[in-house]
Enzyme design. Structure first.
Site, mmCIF file in Angstrom:
data_model
loop_
_atom_site.group_PDB
_atom_site.id
_atom_site.type_symbol
_atom_site.label_atom_id
_atom_site.label_comp_id
_atom_site.label_asym_id
_atom_site.label_seq_id
_atom_site.Cartn_x
_atom_site.Cartn_y
_atom_site.Cartn_z
ATOM 1 N N HIS A 181 0.873 -1.169 0.000
ATOM 2 C CA HIS A 181 0.000 0.000 0.000
ATOM 3 C C HIS A 181 0.908 1.216 0.000
ATOM 4 O O HIS A 181 1.830 1.302 0.812
ATOM 5 C CB HIS A 181 -0.900 -0.001 1.227
ATOM 6 C CG HIS A 181 -2.048 0.947 1.101
ATOM 7 N ND1 HIS A 181 -1.872 2.296 1.126
ATOM 8 C CD2 HIS A 181 -3.359 0.737 0.918
ATOM 9 C CE1 HIS A 181 -3.047 2.890 0.976
ATOM 10 N NE2 HIS A 181 -3.972 1.957 0.844
ATOM 11 N N ARG A 210 -6.490 10.130 -0.269
ATOM 12 C CA ARG A 210 -6.188 10.640 -1.605
ATOM 13 C C ARG A 210 -7.461 10.800 -2.426
ATOM 14 O O ARG A 210 -7.596 11.729 -3.210
ATOM 15 C CB ARG A 210 -5.181 9.722 -2.304
ATOM 16 C CG ARG A 210 -3.757 9.947 -1.814
ATOM 17 C CD ARG A 210 -2.802 8.914 -2.363
ATOM 18 N NE ARG A 210 -3.103 7.582 -1.844
ATOM 19 C CZ ARG A 210 -3.009 6.464 -2.548
ATOM 20 N NH1 ARG A 210 -2.629 6.503 -3.804
ATOM 21 N NH2 ARG A 210 -3.292 5.313 -1.990
#
Ligand SMILES: Cc1cc2nc3c(=O)[nH]c(=O)nc-3n(C[C@H](O)[C@H](O)[C@H](O)COP(=O)(O)OP(=O)(O)OC[C@H]3O[C@@H](n4cnc5c(N)ncnc54)[C@H](O)[C@@H]3O)c2cc1C
Ligand code: SF4
Ligand code: SF4
Ligand code: FES
Lengths: 192, 551
Positions: free
Chosen positions: B325, B345
């Site tokens: 990740h 994000r």
């Protein structure tokens, strides 16, 4: 490891030296302690690692999640394990009157004397007491909102002298709330 | 324990570029995405999967010759924990239609469907019920439920995310079942985020062409697990054995799967379970710490299901690619490895280097984003160093407040907010420091559309299986995977149990012949598996350990 990078902690009465950048649970693992019981996610999500701890400059015992509490010199702690707080069995599909069912499943809920100890105990900053009263008054929307971040650690139930089971009240209220609504399909975010 | 002065002064660079970046984001402009050729370049040069020396070829078993991460290869070629001459298989402790091994989301969904279909169900799980990767999932679950979406777009996105290596039939099952799976969860009481008029809120995730990520704040997995676990406890037909991991599968005289040997972790007793069908749902492998990376996974993510099934001859796929990740926390040290959900994000936060400049399009696929961050901190030399010696980049969460209004961070990212607030960092005002962290087992056991494996009576579902996501999973497709394939496996196992006769002779012969293969290949290092619990004791303690119980 250099001495200044370590701190002394007390776990269940025994003193260990561990690295200073650790959490209580991280420190335990570092000492070689092993268990399948009091730890799960190691990331503050599962509530398995409920702990009681005392800081060297304080006279009261605090509660928290061992995998999230930073170690510091002189901290003393133990793990709570699973607090006896049995969950009632119910079948959501057969509950016609969710408000009445709440009192049938959790008769102790009216015994809350608003001491607030559950609020102090909760590691997730949940206003557990208010949540219980919202449940009593049938405001399940507010209950659901209050307990969104509940990790089901049981520390609130442990604190409660009236034997309330806020963990399971919250789970029940959230579930009946959704059941009351017709399933809906998703929508795009309104533009603008 | 807020940011030390040296980091605070670097945050000023982030704050300096923020107003222009927010302006650009408001106009809908973003940092240009990489071309396919550039992506390939970043991946081959910087992604940990592409480091040849971190892998080795398997010398035994159905994937002999495949190159896998060394930590995993060692475990797949480990010896049984059982003394095969001592175990008594004639004394059966539990007889059940369906045995489910591993009670995370996949296992619990399977249990609910199997019991609904009339089977008697026994679930064996290593830790407490629900202490699993499922409970940690934050961002959300995909499903084409919105007007502008369709399973067809979802299909293309999932295939694209996996670089078109995914098994097409599995992806078809995944996307077609998705809307029904979401409805199933909703009916069980999962509270998804909705607009006041009752419509579902859906968002973008990395690699989605339509908004289809459904969430429950930033505790989507926890909410799903809370509800599934609650429902399972309310079903008298499900027998739950906690703190009782499986050590080996059992086959029968017909070569079908017929149960498992379990270990009661508290009393150290072995239990023999005889079952007509077995579902493996033991989750992933994060705690193997591939290449020494920190991981986001729960304590029990030790690849046990892969180890047991490999001994029985099940083939695996895509285990050479592990998902890193891009945004694992690296500061404070106590949070190292913890996941910072992609939702941050998704809500518009930029990734920035030491100078406060953007260096990639924030929603590149995970493998590409990870490679870019590693490049920024190595080749480019623009990483931010932490006091503990880690290096990473900024994730500018305060932007979210500017883009979506004051209070958004606390509302949408409440759990994350709390995790940092404990250390004196307010992520609605200060950015976070991140670096790639080991996150997800992309591949796993080869399965068919109902979770069936090459051994009759043995099914697999969830992170332990492979093919659905190919080489790379998109956010939100794994929670979907566990619900869709967990339910399918549960139904299929119940149906199989109805048809299949009861097994007669239980056998561990497959383990014996695997041990013979190991001997022939010259592997006798004494390493045993499944791992069960990771060992974090430092070397000097391990070296002095002895077994406490002498028979
Ligand atoms: C931090 C984090 C965030 C994530 N966020 C998202 C997200 O936003 N969206 C998304 O789609 N996916 C997300 N994922 C991925 C997703 O959560 C997991 O892939 C998925 O939940 C796996 O479910 P599972 O049921 O297969 O395995 P798990 O939930 O891990 O359950 C496996 C269970 O098996 C048990 N077990 C292991 N070995 C044995 C054994 N030998 N015997 C018996 N039991 C055993 C384990 O103790 C565990 O309880 C995230 C994962 C993590 C770690
Ligand atoms: S409400 Fe109770 S069970 Fe939930 S997190 Fe707080 S103390 Fe733990
Ligand atoms: S601890 Fe118990 S009695 Fe006290 S406020 Fe909370 S629920 Fe009420
Ligand atoms: S181990 Fe899960 S909350 Fe601490």
């Amino acid at each position: 490891m250099a001495f200044q990078d370590q701190v002394s902690i007390q776990f269940m009465g025994k003193t260990y030296r561990v690295s200073k950048d650790s959490t209580l649970m991280g420190a335990l693992l570092e000492t070689g302690w092993e268990s399948a019981r009091e730890l799960g996610c190691l990331g503050g999500c599962c509530g398995t690692c409920a702990a009681l701890y005392r800081l060297p400059d304080e006279t009261h015992v605090r509660t928290g999640l061992a995998c999230r509490i930073p170690v510091r010199e002189g901290i003393s702690f133990s793990l709570v394990g699973c607090y006896p707080c049995p969950e009632p069995v119910y079948d959501l599909t057969t509950i016609d009157d969710p408000k009445q069912a709440l009192f049938d499943l959790f008769p102790e809920i009216t015994g809350c004397h608003k001491c607030g100890l559950c609020v102090t105990a909760c590691p997730q900053d949940i206003d557990v007491m208010r949540g219980m009263w919202c449940a009593v008054f049938g405001d399940y929307v507010s209950v659901a909102d209050h307990f969104k971040h509940c990790v089901q650690c049981g520390l609130c139930a442990r604190a409660c002298r009236a034997g309330l089971r806020p963990i399971w009240v919250a789970a029940y209220a959230r579930r009946v709330l959704e059941r009351g609504q017709e399933p809906l399909v998703g929508g795009q975010e309104p533009s603008g | 324990m807020s940011y030390p002065p040296e980091l605070k002064s670097l945050i000023r660079f982030v704050e300096k570029t923020r107003p222009q970046r927010v302006e650009r984001a408001r106009r809908g402009e973003s940092y240009p995405a990489l071309t396919l050729a550039e992506r390939q370049d970043r991946l081959t040069r910087f992604h940990p999967d592409y480091r040849a020396e971190a892998k080795r070829a398997l010398s035994v078993g159905s994937n002999k010759g495949d190159r896998l991460p060394i930590e995993l290869a060692d475990l797949l070629e480990s010896h049984s924990r059982l003394d095969l001459d001592e175990v008594r298989l004639d004394r059966v402790d539990v007889d059940t239609d369906v045995l489910i091994i591993g009670a995370g989301g996949a296992g619990t969904a399977a249990a609910l469907e199997a019991v609904q279909a009339g089977a008697s169900v026994t679930v064996a799980t290593k830790l407490r019920h629900g202490d699993a990767n499922t409970v940690m999932a934050e961002g959300g679950i995909q499903g084409a439920t919105a007007e502008a979406d369709s399973p067809c777009y979802h299909y293309i996105d999932a295939m694209g995310g996996g670089h078109f290596s995914n098994a097409p039939d599995l992806v078809e099952a995944l996307v077609k079942d998705a809307p029904v799976a979401i409805e199933w969860l909703e009916r069980l009481g999962v509270l998804f985020d909705k607009y006041p008029d009752g419509r579902m809120k859906v968002r973008h995730g990395g690699g989605t062409s339509r908004k289809r990520l459904h969430s429950c704040g930033d505790m989507t997995g926890a909410e799903i697990m809370r509800v599934l676990r609650d429902e399972a406890r309310n079903r008298p037909g499900i027998r739950m054995l906690e703190f009782t991991p499986a050590l080996e599968l059992l086959l029968d005289e017909r070569g079908q799967c017929a149960g498992a040997v379990l270990l009661n972790l508290e009393t150290r007793e072995l239990y023999i379970v005889r079952a007509k069908a077995v579902i493996l749902s033991t989750g992933g492998l994060g705690r193997l710490h591939i290449q020494g990376f920190p991981c986001t996974n729960h304590y029990g993510a030790t690849a046990d299901g892969l180890v047991m099934a490999y001994r029985a001859g099940i083939k695996t796929c895509f285990l050479d690619s592990t998902q890193f990740h891009p945004t694992g926390a690296i500061y404070p040290e106590q949070n190292a490895g913890l996941l910072i959900t992609e939702k941050v994000r998704g809500l518009g936060a930029h990734l920035l280097n030491r100078s406060g400049e953007e260096f990639l399009f924030a929603l590149e696929p995970r493998d590409v984003a990870s490679a870019c961050i590693i490049r920024e901190c190595s080749e480019q030399g623009l990483g931010v160093a932490t006091p503990a010696g880690r290096s990473g980049v900024w994730l500018d969460s305060p932007m979210i407040e500017l883009l979506h209004g004051e209070g958004t961070v606390r509302r949408e990212l409440g759990a994350k907010y709390l995790q940092f607030q404990r250390f004196g960092i307010d992520i609605s005002r200060e950015p976070m420091l991140v670096y790639p962290t080991l996150h997800y087992q992309n591949g796993g056991l080869v399965i068919g559309v109902n979770g069936e494996t090459s051994i009759p009576g043995l099914l697999a579902a969830g992170e332990v299986s492979g093919g659905v996501h190919g080489k790379n999973r998109l956010m939100g497709n794994s929670l979907l995977d566990i619900v869709v394939f967990g339910r399918r496996a549960g139904l299929a196992a119940a149906a199989y149990a109805r048809e299949a006769g009861a097994p007669k002779a239980l056998s561990l012969d497959h383990v014996r012949s695997f041990e013979r293969e190991l001997t022939e290949a010259g592997i006798s290092d004494g390493k045993v598996g499944p791992m069960l619990l990771p060992n974090y004791a430092p070397e000097h303690i391990r070296a002095r350990r002895v077994a406490m119980h002498v028979p």
